[in-house]
Design a protein around this motif. Structure first.
Motif, PDB file in Angstrom:
ATOM      1  N   GLU A   4       3.968  -0.041   7.659  1.00  0.00           N
ATOM      2  CA  GLU A   4       3.643  -0.030   6.021  1.00  0.00           C
ATOM      3  C   GLU A   4       2.951   1.451   5.943  1.00  0.00           C
ATOM      4  O   GLU A   4       1.915   1.709   6.966  1.00  0.00           O
ATOM      5  CB  GLU A   4       2.771  -1.165   5.823  1.00  0.00           C
ATOM      6  CG  GLU A   4       2.353  -0.756   4.232  1.00  0.00           C
ATOM      7  CD  GLU A   4       1.597  -2.149   3.738  1.00  0.00           C
ATOM      8  OE1 GLU A   4       2.410  -3.169   3.561  1.00  0.00           O
ATOM      9  OE2 GLU A   4       0.599  -2.096   3.644  1.00  0.00           O
ATOM     10  N   ILE A   5       3.386   2.247   5.237  1.00  0.00           N
ATOM     11  CA  ILE A   5       2.972   3.680   4.973  1.00  0.00           C
ATOM     12  C   ILE A   5       2.326   3.702   3.659  1.00  0.00           C
ATOM     13  O   ILE A   5       3.241   3.577   2.686  1.00  0.00           O
ATOM     14  CB  ILE A   5       3.856   4.830   5.231  1.00  0.00           C
ATOM     15  CG1 ILE A   5       4.310   4.730   6.725  1.00  0.00           C
ATOM     16  CG2 ILE A   5       3.248   6.138   4.809  1.00  0.00           C
ATOM     17  CD1 ILE A   5       5.391   5.840   7.158  1.00  0.00           C
ATOM     18  N   VAL A   6       1.119   3.903   3.266  1.00  0.00           N
ATOM     19  CA  VAL A   6       0.483   3.924   1.899  1.00  0.00           C
ATOM     20  C   VAL A   6      -0.003   5.166   1.757  1.00  0.00           C
ATOM     21  O   VAL A   6      -0.746   5.773   2.598  1.00  0.00           O
ATOM     22  CB  VAL A   6      -0.744   2.803   2.123  1.00  0.00           C
ATOM     23  CG1 VAL A   6      -1.480   2.682   0.670  1.00  0.00           C
ATOM     24  CG2 VAL A   6      -0.145   1.318   2.511  1.00  0.00           C
ATOM     25  N   THR A   7      -0.011   5.788   0.594  1.00  0.00           N
ATOM     26  CA  THR A   7      -0.633   7.090   0.031  1.00  0.00           C
ATOM     27  C   THR A   7      -1.467   6.893  -1.196  1.00  0.00           C
ATOM     28  O   THR A   7      -1.103   5.290  -2.005  1.00  0.00           O
ATOM     29  CB  THR A   7       0.705   8.021  -0.320  1.00  0.00           C
ATOM     30  OG1 THR A   7       1.178   7.380  -1.535  1.00  0.00           O
ATOM     31  CG2 THR A   7       1.448   8.480   0.749  1.00  0.00           C
ATOM     32  N   ALA A  10       1.310   5.707  -4.016  1.00  0.00           N
ATOM     33  CA  ALA A  10       2.221   4.242  -3.859  1.00  0.00           C
ATOM     34  C   ALA A  10       2.220   4.023  -2.424  1.00  0.00           C
ATOM     35  O   ALA A  10       1.929   4.660  -1.427  1.00  0.00           O
ATOM     36  CB  ALA A  10       3.550   4.867  -4.202  1.00  0.00           C
ATOM     37  N   THR A  11       2.878   2.879  -2.267  1.00  0.00           N
ATOM     38  CA  THR A  11       3.389   2.376  -0.938  1.00  0.00           C
ATOM     39  C   THR A  11       4.726   2.778  -0.531  1.00  0.00           C
ATOM     40  O   THR A  11       5.432   2.544  -1.305  1.00  0.00           O
ATOM     41  CB  THR A  11       3.187   0.575  -0.711  1.00  0.00           C
ATOM     42  OG1 THR A  11       1.890   0.262  -0.956  1.00  0.00           O
ATOM     43  CG2 THR A  11       3.733   0.034   0.638  1.00  0.00           C
ATOM     44  N   LEU A  12       4.827   3.797   0.293  1.00  0.00           N
ATOM     45  CA  LEU A  12       6.217   4.312   0.525  1.00  0.00           C
ATOM     46  C   LEU A  12       7.083   3.595   1.452  1.00  0.00           C
ATOM     47  O   LEU A  12       8.138   3.604   1.263  1.00  0.00           O
ATOM     48  CB  LEU A  12       6.040   5.779   0.991  1.00  0.00           C
ATOM     49  CG  LEU A  12       5.064   6.781   0.411  1.00  0.00           C
ATOM     50  CD1 LEU A  12       5.187   8.046   1.234  1.00  0.00           C
ATOM     51  CD2 LEU A  12       5.578   7.141  -1.039  1.00  0.00           C
ATOM     52  N   HIS A  14       7.486  -0.197   3.703  1.00  0.00           N
ATOM     53  CA  HIS A  14       7.015  -1.600   4.444  1.00  0.00           C
ATOM     54  C   HIS A  14       8.372  -2.096   4.911  1.00  0.00           C
ATOM     55  O   HIS A  14       9.361  -2.446   4.111  1.00  0.00           O
ATOM     56  CB  HIS A  14       6.666  -2.559   3.258  1.00  0.00           C
ATOM     57  CG  HIS A  14       6.205  -3.809   3.744  1.00  0.00           C
ATOM     58  ND1 HIS A  14       4.765  -4.007   3.988  1.00  0.00           N
ATOM     59  CD2 HIS A  14       6.671  -4.981   4.177  1.00  0.00           C
ATOM     60  CE1 HIS A  14       4.641  -5.312   4.635  1.00  0.00           C
ATOM     61  NE2 HIS A  14       6.000  -5.796   4.806  1.00  0.00           N
ATOM     62  N   GLU A  57      13.020   2.125   0.279  1.00  0.00           N
ATOM     63  CA  GLU A  57      13.371   1.875  -1.130  1.00  0.00           C
ATOM     64  C   GLU A  57      13.883   3.170  -1.706  1.00  0.00           C
ATOM     65  O   GLU A  57      13.476   4.384  -1.246  1.00  0.00           O
ATOM     66  CB  GLU A  57      12.167   1.618  -1.857  1.00  0.00           C
ATOM     67  CG  GLU A  57      11.713   0.154  -1.732  1.00  0.00           C
ATOM     68  CD  GLU A  57      10.432  -0.171  -2.505  1.00  0.00           C
ATOM     69  OE1 GLU A  57      10.453   0.210  -3.817  1.00  0.00           O
ATOM     70  OE2 GLU A  57       9.670  -1.117  -2.083  1.00  0.00           O
ATOM     71  N   LYS A  86       1.412  -5.142  13.425  1.00  0.00           N
ATOM     72  CA  LYS A  86       1.478  -4.359  12.082  1.00  0.00           C
ATOM     73  C   LYS A  86       0.973  -3.189  12.198  1.00  0.00           C
ATOM     74  O   LYS A  86      -0.049  -3.230  12.659  1.00  0.00           O
ATOM     75  CB  LYS A  86       0.989  -5.297  11.035  1.00  0.00           C
ATOM     76  CG  LYS A  86       1.556  -4.797   9.613  1.00  0.00           C
ATOM     77  CD  LYS A  86       0.861  -5.425   8.415  1.00  0.00           C
ATOM     78  CE  LYS A  86       1.025  -5.000   7.256  1.00  0.00           C
ATOM     79  NZ  LYS A  86       0.712  -5.876   5.919  1.00  0.00           N
ATOM     80  N   ILE A  88      -0.388   0.117  10.022  1.00  0.00           N
ATOM     81  CA  ILE A  88      -0.485   0.676   8.519  1.00  0.00           C
ATOM     82  C   ILE A  88      -0.961   2.055   8.738  1.00  0.00           C
ATOM     83  O   ILE A  88      -1.977   2.371   9.456  1.00  0.00           O
ATOM     84  CB  ILE A  88      -1.640  -0.397   7.854  1.00  0.00           C
ATOM     85  CG1 ILE A  88      -1.207  -1.682   7.806  1.00  0.00           C
ATOM     86  CG2 ILE A  88      -2.114   0.215   6.580  1.00  0.00           C
ATOM     87  CD1 ILE A  88      -2.496  -2.685   7.116  1.00  0.00           C
ATOM     88  N   LEU A  90      -2.272   4.896   6.494  1.00  0.00           N
ATOM     89  CA  LEU A  90      -2.921   5.499   5.328  1.00  0.00           C
ATOM     90  C   LEU A  90      -2.903   6.887   5.283  1.00  0.00           C
ATOM     91  O   LEU A  90      -3.582   7.453   6.127  1.00  0.00           O
ATOM     92  CB  LEU A  90      -4.615   4.979   5.102  1.00  0.00           C
ATOM     93  CG  LEU A  90      -4.752   3.407   5.115  1.00  0.00           C
ATOM     94  CD1 LEU A  90      -5.931   3.171   5.021  1.00  0.00           C
ATOM     95  CD2 LEU A  90      -3.892   2.804   3.995  1.00  0.00           C
TER      96      LEU A  90
END
Length: 92
Positions: A4-7, A10-12, A14, A57, A86, A88, A90
């Motif tokens: 999961e890559i989150v900025t 947005a969550t870019l 998953h 996406e 998992k 993650i 950030l």
């Protein structure tokens, strides 16, 4: 494993991946399935990942480059946590 890559915007991403490589503050390192838990700060550079079922996406596909099945995302800095299979990220 799940990546999961989150900025801040947005969550870019998953998706399921096979390996993840990140630009740690002491150098690049990678994580595979069932890697030991870890938390690390990240320098600027590329978050790289590979997988057979990577699903990005459509609205975020332009953020990633793809070279022969290796995906990359350029980040300025960030933090990574690997726990329970998992990852993650950030990212800034």
């Amino acid at each position: 494993m799940i990546l999961e890559i989150v900025t801040p915007e947005a969550t870019l991403l998953h998706t399921e991946v096979d390996l993840v490589s990140v630009p740690g503050i002491n150098g690049e390192f990678q994580m595979l399935n069932n890697h030991a838990p870890i938390v690390s700060l990240l320098n600027g550079g590329y978050v790289k990942f590979k997988g057979t079922n990577v699903n990005i996406e459509e609205e975020f596909q332009d953020n990633f480059s793809n070279n022969k099945g290796e995906f990359k995302l350029l980040i300025k800095s960030g933090t990574v946590e690997m726990k329970g299979n998992k990852v993650i990220v950030l990212a800034d």
